[in-house]
Design an enzyme around this catalytic site. Structure first.
Site, PDB file in Angstrom:
ATOM      1  CB  CYS A  84      40.367 -46.839  86.699  1.00 31.00           C
ATOM      2  SG  CYS A  84      42.114 -47.295  86.945  1.00 31.00           S
ATOM      3  CG  HIS A 185      40.211 -44.715  91.065  1.00 33.52           C
ATOM      4  ND1 HIS A 185      39.473 -45.855  90.855  1.00 33.52           N
ATOM      5  CD2 HIS A 185      41.471 -45.000  90.662  1.00 33.52           C
ATOM      6  CE1 HIS A 185      40.251 -46.793  90.347  1.00 33.52           C
ATOM      7  NE2 HIS A 185      41.465 -46.303  90.227  1.00 33.52           N
ATOM      8  CD  GLU A 187      36.431 -45.077  92.650  1.00 32.00           C
ATOM      9  OE1 GLU A 187      37.250 -45.997  92.467  1.00 32.00           O
ATOM     10  OE2 GLU A 187      36.095 -44.270  91.743  1.00 32.00           O
TER      11      GLU A 187
END
Length: 205
Positions: A84, A185, A187
């Protein structure tokens, strides 16, 4: 798994990224603000959430960190992942709240998204396609989770490794040598994100 340095500069959801790296197979993750740990790590991850200038300011405030990153990533060619805003900091400059210098690793600038369809909102938030634009061992087609208002425009198209679509093509990943940055992202991207991180952990560029 070899040591991963996850850089703590006050600008990322560190625990989520750390947990995702461990779920992807990393056995030795050092969450660190210490440039010496970065110099000793075999892989480096730079997360980032928020404004470009604030993130660059946080990174610059860590004595010796930018120098350690330049040494490890640019000169010693350690595998590097920017996530990001961590990806955006790889650019020459960011144009959020003024003009701010980035790390300058991949030529280009980061500016406010302007979708061609005015009905599309900014920030670009939610699941969207990742469309590889070059052949890269870490990037496969799929869906990932995005949350951003600013986008990386590469000076050289060859550095744009993947795009997504939000009222026109938007850079989803950049890559050069042993460096890769992703706008999405991992995650937060469930199976797609964990598989991407697993490939990063095994990458031998």
């Amino acid at each position: 798994m070899r040591k991963v340095a996850l850089i703590d500069y006050g600008a990322g959801n560190l625990r989520s990224v750390e947990n995702a790296l461990r779920a992807a197979g990393a056995e030795d993750v050092a969450v660190t603000a210490d440039p010496e740990v970065v110099l000793e790590a075999e892989r480096i991850v730079l997360p980032g959430v928020g404004a470009f200038a604030a993130c660059m300011g946080g990174l610059s405030a860590l004595p010796g960190m930018i120098e350690a990153l330049d040494e490890a990533v640019c000169r010693e060619a350690r595998p590097f992942l920017g996530i990001c805003v961590g990806m955006q900091l790889m650019a020459d400059e960011g144009l959020e709240f003024g003009r701010h210098q980035g790390l300058g690793w991949i030529p280009g600038s980061v500016s406010l998204m302007k979708p061609a369809d005015p009905a599309l909102k900014v920030p670009h938030m939610g699941w969207n396609d990742v469309i590889p634009s070059i052949s890269h061992p870490l990037l496969l087609p799929g869906e990932a989770y995005f949350l951003h208002s600013y986008a990386f425009a590469c000076a050289d198209e060859a550095d744009c490794a993947a795009t997504t679509d939000h009222g026109g093509p938007v850079t989803a990943a950049v890559a050069r040598g042993t460096m890769i940055g992703v706008q999405f992202h991992p995650e937060k991207s469930q199976a797609y994100g964990l598989a991407f991180l697993s490939r990063f952990l095994e990458w031998r560029p």
